[in-house]
Design a protein around this motif. Structure first.
Motif: not given
Length: 310
Positions: A178-179, A211-214, A218-225, A277-281
């Motif tokens: 969940i980052a 967590s989860l890029g809260y 949205a465009d910065e929610i990724s595992s790499e960032s 939501v798509d980015a979180i998924s």
């Protein structure tokens, strides 16, 4: 002092000098308490009479707006969010779904609304006979030199007869998936018997909202960032390598729970937008894959007891 230091996380309190009042008479586990402080914290006016400060809200810590209420005899904590999307309450509920599916003991959260404000609510996980001892307090009780925070925490619990290795491994895995960027030393701990002081178990996982890029677009929610974490290392890549085993987490179950997780964010009057939501998924799926890759890499060889970064 008007609340005598009473809380719903332990049994410590301050009795006024010369008073014969007993803990049984005043503790908040068994007795009612005022909601005045909670009303003020949530922006309500106290219209009649004098403010009653006999409340567990006086001693409740944390950065988010929160309050205690009694619901059907159960002590429940209600907590809202703070970021630009008020995403933290949704995250707590989403994390509950993931942990249920993954077989991880946890505090269960559900979504509610207080004055159109999204909040999460959970029941108190201690009672009149038990208390929460945070990891911060556990580490303060140790006078042994350790090579790392993780070794100090696990080693100190072991010295008091409590094996928490599996629970720590599960927490590391969950936080990776969940980052979670804010698993500080007061956001996990152990449960102790308040009378005998016996160390009973690891506390169920709680406070997973940051967590989860809260707090990012949205465009910065990724595992790499999203790379920085706590408490055992400063990056997720390093911290996942500190788990002694990842076999106790049902990763496939977590994948199957994703529709329920998405439903949390997509429904209700304050639902999140589809891009977010798509980015979180995608983030959750990518990070489950990362944990699975680490688990597969660990199979077939014995993990050394000294949890240094490999």
């Amino acid at each position: 002092m008007d609340s005598m230091g009473l809380s719903l996380s332990d049994q410590y309190w301050a009795r006024p000098a010369g008073s014969d009042v007993s803990w049984e008479d005043v503790n908040f586990f068994d007795n009612p308490f005022s909601e005045d402080v909670g009303d003020l914290l949530f922006g309500h006016d106290i219209r009649f009479g004098e403010l009653n400060l006999s409340s567990p809200d006086i001693t409740t810590e944390g950065n988010l707006k929160k309050r205690w209420k009694i619901s059907d005899g159960r002590r429940c904590l209600i907590k809202t969010g703070s970021s630009m999307t008020f995403q933290e309450p949704f995250n707590e509920v989403a994390a509950s779904f993931l942990m249920t599916a993954g077989g991880i003991p946890h505090t269960n959260y559900r979504l509610v609304y207080e004055d159109d404000m999204p909040c999460c609510v959970c029941e108190d996980f201690v009672n009149r006979n038990t208390e929460l001892v945070t990891a911060h307090s556990v580490l303060r009780s140790s006078d042994t030199p350790w090579e790392s925070v993780l070794d100090a925490y696990v080693g100190t619990c072991d010295r008091f007869g409590l094996d928490i290795t599996t629970s720590v491994d599960r927490m590391i895995a969950l936080d990776h998936i969940i980052a979670n960027t804010d698993r500080h030393l007061n956001n996990f701990g152990i449960i102790r018997d308040a009378e005998t002081l016996e160390w009973l178990s690891a506390a169920p996982i709680y406070d997973s909202g940051s967590s989860l890029g809260y707090d990012v677009p949205a465009d910065e929610i990724s595992s790499e960032s999203i790379t920085s974490c706590k408490p055992f290392s400063n990056t997720f890549r390093k911290q996942i390598r500190l788990a002694s085993s990842l076999e106790s987490v049902d990763l496939d179950g977590m994948r199957r729970a994703l529709p329920e997780v998405e439903y949390v964010y997509r429904t209700g009057p304050k639902r999140l937008d589809d891009d977010r939501v798509d980015a979180i998924s995608r983030l959750i799926l990518d990070r489950i894959d990362e944990v699975e890759a680490r688990r597969d890499a660990m199979r077939g060889w014995h993990r050394p007891s000294n949890r240094k970064t490999v």
